[in-house]
Design a protein around this motif. Structure first.
Motif, PDB file in Angstrom:
ATOM      1  N   THR A   1      12.461   8.125  -9.320  1.00 31.53           N
ATOM      2  CA  THR A   1      11.177   7.653  -9.834  1.00 31.53           C
ATOM      3  C   THR A   1      11.209   6.162 -10.095  1.00 31.53           C
ATOM      4  OG1 THR A   1      10.780   9.797 -10.880  1.00 31.53           O
ATOM      5  CG2 THR A   1       9.486   7.935 -11.676  1.00 31.53           C
ATOM      6  N   LEU A   2      12.255   5.684 -10.759  1.00 32.09           N
ATOM      7  CA  LEU A   2      12.340   4.249 -11.086  1.00 32.09           C
ATOM      8  C   LEU A   2      12.483   3.393  -9.841  1.00 32.09           C
ATOM      9  CD1 LEU A   2      12.203   2.781 -13.811  1.00 32.09           C
ATOM     10  CD2 LEU A   2      12.498   5.237 -13.965  1.00 32.09           C
ATOM     11  N   THR A   3      13.174   3.890  -8.827  1.00 32.31           N
ATOM     12  CA  THR A   3      13.290   3.126  -7.585  1.00 32.31           C
ATOM     13  C   THR A   3      11.920   2.882  -6.978  1.00 32.31           C
ATOM     14  OG1 THR A   3      15.506   4.001  -7.113  1.00 32.31           O
ATOM     15  CG2 THR A   3      14.262   3.125  -5.251  1.00 32.31           C
ATOM     16  N   ALA A   4      11.082   3.926  -6.956  1.00 39.05           N
ATOM     17  CA  ALA A   4       9.737   3.789  -6.393  1.00 39.05           C
ATOM     18  C   ALA A   4       8.872   2.863  -7.239  1.00 39.05           C
ATOM     19  CB  ALA A   4       9.081   5.158  -6.278  1.00 39.05           C
TER      20      ALA A   4
ATOM     21  N   ALA B   1       0.199  11.052 -10.533  1.00 37.02           N
ATOM     22  CA  ALA B   1      -0.589  12.274 -10.487  1.00 37.02           C
ATOM     23  C   ALA B   1       0.246  13.479 -10.935  1.00 37.02           C
ATOM     24  CB  ALA B   1      -1.120  12.504  -9.074  1.00 37.02           C
ATOM     25  N   GLU B   2       1.517  13.485 -10.570  1.00 36.79           N
ATOM     26  CA  GLU B   2       2.383  14.595 -10.967  1.00 36.79           C
ATOM     27  C   GLU B   2       2.553  14.647 -12.483  1.00 36.79           C
ATOM     28  OE1 GLU B   2       6.003  14.017  -8.875  1.00 36.79           O
ATOM     29  OE2 GLU B   2       5.158  14.522  -6.908  1.00 36.79           O
TER      30      GLU B   2
ATOM     31  N   THR C   1      13.974   2.278 -17.126  1.00 33.30           N
ATOM     32  CA  THR C   1      13.057   3.108 -17.904  1.00 33.30           C
ATOM     33  C   THR C   1      11.641   2.600 -17.696  1.00 33.30           C
ATOM     34  OG1 THR C   1      14.736   3.459 -19.611  1.00 33.30           O
ATOM     35  CG2 THR C   1      12.463   3.967 -20.200  1.00 33.30           C
ATOM     36  N   ALA C   2      10.707   3.524 -17.459  1.00 31.11           N
ATOM     37  CA  ALA C   2       9.310   3.141 -17.270  1.00 31.11           C
ATOM     38  C   ALA C   2       8.424   3.935 -18.222  1.00 31.11           C
ATOM     39  CB  ALA C   2       8.867   3.400 -15.825  1.00 31.11           C
ATOM     40  N   VAL C   3       7.364   3.281 -18.699  1.00 29.26           N
ATOM     41  CA  VAL C   3       6.372   3.938 -19.548  1.00 29.26           C
ATOM     42  C   VAL C   3       5.015   3.815 -18.860  1.00 29.26           C
ATOM     43  CG1 VAL C   3       5.280   4.045 -21.816  1.00 29.26           C
ATOM     44  CG2 VAL C   3       7.670   3.297 -21.611  1.00 29.26           C
ATOM     45  N   ILE C   4       4.357   4.956 -18.608  1.00 29.85           N
ATOM     46  CA  ILE C   4       3.028   4.942 -17.995  1.00 29.85           C
ATOM     47  C   ILE C   4       2.122   5.898 -18.762  1.00 29.85           C
ATOM     48  CG2 ILE C   4       3.853   4.330 -15.688  1.00 29.85           C
ATOM     49  CD1 ILE C   4       3.534   7.253 -14.895  1.00 29.85           C
TER      50      ILE C   4
ATOM     51  N   GLU D   1       0.824  -1.201   0.000  1.00 30.25           N
ATOM     52  CA  GLU D   1       0.000   0.000   0.000  1.00 30.25           C
ATOM     53  C   GLU D   1       0.861   1.255   0.000  1.00 30.25           C
ATOM     54  OE1 GLU D   1      -3.131   0.005  -0.557  1.00 30.25           O
ATOM     55  OE2 GLU D   1      -3.155  -2.185  -0.549  1.00 30.25           O
ATOM     56  N   ALA D   2       1.984   1.225   0.726  1.00 28.35           N
ATOM     57  CA  ALA D   2       2.875   2.383   0.746  1.00 28.35           C
ATOM     58  C   ALA D   2       3.480   2.614  -0.634  1.00 28.35           C
ATOM     59  CB  ALA D   2       3.983   2.186   1.785  1.00 28.35           C
ATOM     60  N   SER D   3       3.876   1.526  -1.305  1.00 26.62           N
ATOM     61  CA  SER D   3       4.435   1.651  -2.647  1.00 26.62           C
ATOM     62  C   SER D   3       3.391   2.179  -3.616  1.00 26.62           C
ATOM     63  CB  SER D   3       4.942   0.281  -3.131  1.00 26.62           C
ATOM     64  OG  SER D   3       5.998  -0.182  -2.328  1.00 26.62           O
ATOM     65  N   ARG D   4       2.149   1.715  -3.476  1.00 28.07           N
ATOM     66  CA  ARG D   4       1.082   2.191  -4.347  1.00 28.07           C
ATOM     67  C   ARG D   4       0.841   3.695  -4.147  1.00 28.07           C
ATOM     68  NH1 ARG D   4      -3.318  -2.763  -3.915  1.00 28.07           N
ATOM     69  NH2 ARG D   4      -2.423  -4.017  -5.587  1.00 28.07           N
ATOM     70  N   ALA D   5       0.923   4.127  -2.883  1.00 27.68           N
ATOM     71  CA  ALA D   5       0.721   5.547  -2.603  1.00 27.68           C
ATOM     72  C   ALA D   5       1.805   6.386  -3.256  1.00 27.68           C
ATOM     73  CB  ALA D   5       0.704   5.781  -1.092  1.00 27.68           C
ATOM     74  N   VAL D   6       3.059   5.916  -3.180  1.00 29.31           N
ATOM     75  CA  VAL D   6       4.159   6.645  -3.813  1.00 29.31           C
ATOM     76  C   VAL D   6       3.953   6.699  -5.323  1.00 29.31           C
ATOM     77  CG1 VAL D   6       6.627   6.585  -4.321  1.00 29.31           C
ATOM     78  CG2 VAL D   6       5.827   6.126  -2.001  1.00 29.31           C
ATOM     79  N   ALA D   7       3.583   5.539  -5.907  1.00 32.66           N
ATOM     80  CA  ALA D   7       3.377   5.499  -7.353  1.00 32.66           C
ATOM     81  C   ALA D   7       2.219   6.388  -7.770  1.00 32.66           C
ATOM     82  CB  ALA D   7       3.113   4.065  -7.798  1.00 32.66           C
ATOM     83  N   ALA D   8       1.143   6.376  -6.988  1.00 34.10           N
ATOM     84  CA  ALA D   8      -0.016   7.207  -7.305  1.00 34.10           C
ATOM     85  C   ALA D   8       0.369   8.688  -7.307  1.00 34.10           C
ATOM     86  CB  ALA D   8      -1.137   6.955  -6.302  1.00 34.10           C
TER      87      ALA D   8
END
Length: 332
Positions: free
Chosen positions: A238-241, A102-103, A216-219, A91-98
């Motif tokens: 960003t990639l670490t999270a 959002a940014e 590298t991430a694509v979203i 849940e903590a990881s999801r919050a960081v990703a969210a």
């Protein structure tokens, strides 16, 4: 038999031997288990840490094994605590990703930012993904939250998938549990597995995401229209999270062919997710999108849960779910 509860084979053998022969010492344990003295002493340390052996009140300086019923209760409680801690990490990881998503969701085509590349339109997105696929060196990790895949998407993905897997690229994909109801998708997943890909499923996913080589991430910019625009991210923080998010979800996910496991309340993972979304006030449409199912299916699941809780409204369902232990109590 007890490895799933935290004991290795030697520790289990030592524990069983101590239950059968409470009078034996280290020498007897070595003789009976066939392990070395060093292995037996390490096993005793493990059992002591798990509170499965305790100092004897009758024999000074000796240890005794706790009874199996107490021992199993200790192991089960420890495992449940570890699962709860893991869920908190997810849940903590999801919050960081969210927050990250959002940014980036507010970015406009003219905007620039270090570590961010913007893609406008499906053609740009597919071209960039094709280039990333050719440049991949070790691994591709993917969240695929749209439920069953269309024939068109599968046809577009297959050549890239095959090329990567035949190059020895590790491919891990997390789908929604609902893909089990799509035979076209199941056939596609089995095809991937036949070439060495790994696939697991979860009840819901936070966003569509592809991570290449953990660098590298694509979203998508918008989860409502993933073909409209996307961003390519390569900033280290960003990639670490995002990698932590993927790893946490992957650990919780189930292989596609595995039977769905119900929790202690008799809830399937999909039902547990639904009751959480109901308590948060989501509509049938929002729940259906999160689960990758039709609104009719989402409504049926929600109605069934409300009937089991004997609730007349969704608010009451949330209250009763907390009372029944289906949901954690909210802090006052």
């Amino acid at each position: 038999m007890l490895t799933t509860l935290g004991l290795d084979a030697v520790a289990e053998a030592v524990y069983r031997t101590m239950l059968a022969d409470p009078q034996g010492g280290v020498a007897e344990l070595v003789a009976v288990t066939g392990a070395s003295e060093a292995e037996v002493r390490r096993a005793l340390d493990t059992l002591s840490e798990l509170a499965l052996i305790r100092p004897s009140a009758e024999r000074q300086g000796r240890l005794r094994a706790v009874s199996p019923d107490i021992g199993m209760e200790i192991l089960m409680a420890r495992q449940q605590a570890e699962l709860a801690a893991q869920q908190q990490k997810v849940e903590a990881s999801r919050a960081v990703a969210a927050q990250l998503i959002a940014e980036y969701a507010d970015l406009r085509p003219a905007a620039t930012s270090p570590g961010v590349e913007q893609l406008i339109g499906l053609d740009q997105i597919r071209d960039r993904l094709s280039r990333l696929a050719r440049e991949t060196r070790t691994e591709v990790a993917t969240f695929a939250p749209d439920g069953g895949q269309s024939q068109e998407n599968i046809a577009a993905a297959k050549p890239l998938n095959e090329a990567q897997l035949r190059r020895g690229i590790r491919m891990r994909t997390v789908y929604l549990d609902s893909v089990r109801n799509s035979q076209v998708t199941v056939d596609y997943v089995n095809w991937i597995a036949g070439l060495g890909g790994q696939v697991r499923t979860v009840p819901s996913l936070p966003t569509r995401m592809i991570i290449v080589d953990r660098a590298t991430a694509v979203i998508p910019v918008s989860s409502n229209d993933t073909a409209a625009a996307a961003v390519v991210l390569n900033g280290q923080g960003t990639l670490t999270a995002l990698c932590a998010l993927f790893d946490s979800v992957w650990e919780q996910a189930q292989p596609l062919g595995a039977a769905s496991v119900r929790d202690e309340h008799g809830l399937s993972p999909q039902e547990s997710t639904t009751i959480t979304l109901l308590a948060q006030g989501h509509t049938d449409e929002a729940i259906a999108k999160r689960l990758g199912v039709s609104q009719r299916t989402a409504r049926r699941i929600a109605t069934d849960l409300m009937e089991r809780l004997e609730a007349r409204s969704r608010f009451e369902a949330g209250v009763r779910a907390v009372q029944h232990g289906w949901l954690p109590a909210q802090p006052s």
